[in-house]
Design a protein around this motif. Structure first.
Motif, mmCIF file in Angstrom:
data_model
loop_
_atom_site.group_PDB
_atom_site.id
_atom_site.type_symbol
_atom_site.label_atom_id
_atom_site.label_comp_id
_atom_site.label_asym_id
_atom_site.label_seq_id
_atom_site.Cartn_x
_atom_site.Cartn_y
_atom_site.Cartn_z
ATOM 1 N N SER A 93 25.703 50.698 11.294
ATOM 2 C CA SER A 93 25.765 50.614 12.753
ATOM 3 C C SER A 93 24.728 51.514 13.433
ATOM 4 C CB SER A 93 27.167 50.961 13.255
ATOM 5 O OG SER A 93 27.506 52.279 12.902
ATOM 6 N N ARG A 94 24.234 52.531 12.734
ATOM 7 C CA ARG A 94 23.191 53.413 13.260
ATOM 8 C C ARG A 94 21.992 53.359 12.321
ATOM 9 N NH1 ARG A 94 27.718 56.541 12.961
ATOM 10 N NH2 ARG A 94 28.779 56.856 14.919
ATOM 11 N N PRO A 95 20.792 53.482 12.855
ATOM 12 C CA PRO A 95 19.619 53.459 11.970
ATOM 13 C C PRO A 95 19.655 54.634 10.987
ATOM 14 C CG PRO A 95 18.961 53.345 14.287
ATOM 15 C CD PRO A 95 20.427 53.623 14.265
ATOM 16 N N PRO A 96 19.424 54.362 9.708
ATOM 17 C CA PRO A 96 19.413 55.444 8.717
ATOM 18 C C PRO A 96 18.070 56.155 8.700
ATOM 19 C CG PRO A 96 18.977 53.375 7.632
ATOM 20 C CD PRO A 96 19.228 53.057 9.088
ATOM 21 N N ARG A 97 18.062 57.304 8.088
ATOM 22 C CA ARG A 97 16.811 58.017 7.797
ATOM 23 C C ARG A 97 16.177 57.335 6.592
ATOM 24 N NH1 ARG A 97 14.604 63.488 7.094
ATOM 25 N NH2 ARG A 97 12.469 62.918 6.644
ATOM 26 N N ARG A 98 14.912 56.950 6.684
ATOM 27 C CA ARG A 98 14.219 56.247 5.609
ATOM 28 C C ARG A 98 13.286 57.207 4.882
ATOM 29 N NH1 ARG A 98 14.631 50.805 5.845
ATOM 30 N NH2 ARG A 98 15.701 49.986 7.677
ATOM 31 N N MET A 99 13.375 57.200 3.548
ATOM 32 C CA MET A 99 12.538 58.055 2.725
ATOM 33 C C MET A 99 11.950 57.223 1.588
ATOM 34 S SD MET A 99 14.961 61.446 2.697
ATOM 35 C CE MET A 99 13.693 62.677 2.454
ATOM 36 N N PRO A 100 10.741 56.673 1.785
ATOM 37 C CA PRO A 100 10.121 55.840 0.740
ATOM 38 C C PRO A 100 9.665 56.682 -0.452
ATOM 39 C CG PRO A 100 8.645 56.068 2.606
ATOM 40 C CD PRO A 100 9.921 56.761 2.983
ATOM 41 N N TYR A 101 9.550 56.013 -1.580
ATOM 42 C CA TYR A 101 9.037 56.660 -2.789
ATOM 43 C C TYR A 101 8.222 55.646 -3.577
ATOM 44 C CZ TYR A 101 13.130 54.482 -5.010
ATOM 45 O OH TYR A 101 14.074 53.589 -5.457
ATOM 46 N N GLU A 102 7.412 56.145 -4.503
ATOM 47 C CA GLU A 102 6.471 55.298 -5.247
ATOM 48 C C GLU A 102 7.110 54.527 -6.396
ATOM 49 O OE1 GLU A 102 3.237 54.726 -4.470
ATOM 50 O OE2 GLU A 102 3.660 55.882 -2.671
ATOM 51 N N ASP A 103 7.865 55.224 -7.250
ATOM 52 C CA ASP A 103 8.440 54.567 -8.429
ATOM 53 C C ASP A 103 9.785 55.194 -8.759
ATOM 54 O OD1 ASP A 103 8.040 56.961 -9.886
ATOM 55 O OD2 ASP A 103 6.070 56.323 -10.533
ATOM 56 N N GLY A 104 10.411 54.698 -9.823
ATOM 57 C CA GLY A 104 11.758 55.138 -10.181
ATOM 58 C C GLY A 104 11.901 56.629 -10.410
ATOM 59 N N SER A 105 10.951 57.244 -11.110
ATOM 60 C CA SER A 105 11.078 58.682 -11.365
ATOM 61 C C SER A 105 10.927 59.471 -10.071
ATOM 62 C CB SER A 105 10.081 59.151 -12.419
ATOM 63 O OG SER A 105 8.756 58.920 -11.991
ATOM 64 N N ALA A 106 10.036 59.024 -9.193
ATOM 65 C CA ALA A 106 9.892 59.683 -7.891
ATOM 66 C C ALA A 106 11.151 59.484 -7.059
ATOM 67 C CB ALA A 106 8.673 59.142 -7.156
ATOM 68 N N GLY A 107 11.774 58.325 -7.196
ATOM 69 C CA GLY A 107 13.014 58.062 -6.469
ATOM 70 C C GLY A 107 14.142 58.969 -6.918
ATOM 71 N N LEU A 108 14.241 59.205 -8.210
ATOM 72 C CA LEU A 108 15.288 60.102 -8.709
ATOM 73 C C LEU A 108 15.031 61.544 -8.292
ATOM 74 C CD1 LEU A 108 16.066 58.700 -12.260
ATOM 75 C CD2 LEU A 108 17.463 58.564 -10.187
#
Length: 145
Positions: free
Chosen positions: A47-62
């Motif tokens: 219902s509210r816009p989330p904070r977006r945090m992009p990352y490059e690949d799976g290890s960067a995401g973790l």
């Protein structure tokens, strides 16, 4: 989803939440965040816009997920393994460190992590980004880069 459930069950000491516990937890999260519980992609129904945090690949995401969870005042989190399937989804209550180790040991799957009270959610989407939705000021996590 059965294979994923079996893999997670084999790698964690924690039992999956019961059907009643899952229903109660998901009902709380849906109500707090205004999400239609029938959605597959709950992150698209916030219902509210989330904070977006992009990352490059799976290890960067973790690494980013670990950074986000470390910044939150949480000892435990609820892992919801959605894997782009409709509910019901398997769920586990895990320590933060246990969660990261578990995710490192598995092939990528779509999931979200919730605080035990459901007020803070962190979604890892198929768009290589974390989405953070929090009803608490402590959920306003900043990136340290």
């Amino acid at each position: 989803m059965t294979d994923l459930f079996d893999q997670i069950a084999a790698l964690t000491r924690s039992a999956a939440l019961s059907e009643d516990e899952r229903a109660m937890q998901l009902g709380t999260v849906a109500a707090l965040h205004g999400i239609d519980g029938d959605r597959v992609y709950w992150w698209a129904g916030l219902s509210r816009p989330p904070r977006r945090m992009p990352y490059e690949d799976g290890s960067a995401g973790l690494a980013l997920l670990n950074e986000v969870l470390t910044a939150l005042p949480l000892e435990e989190v609820v892992l919801v393994a959605t894997d782009e399937e409709p509910a019901p989804w398997p769920m586990w209550v895990l320590g933060r460190d246990e969660l990261i180790a578990l995710l490192e040991a598995l092939p990528f799957f779509e999931y979200f992590v919730a605080s035990p009270d459901g007020r803070t959610l962190v979604f890892d989407t198929h768009h290589n980004e974390l989405l953070i939705a929090s009803l608490d000021p402590s959920g306003a996590v900043s990136r340290s880069d």
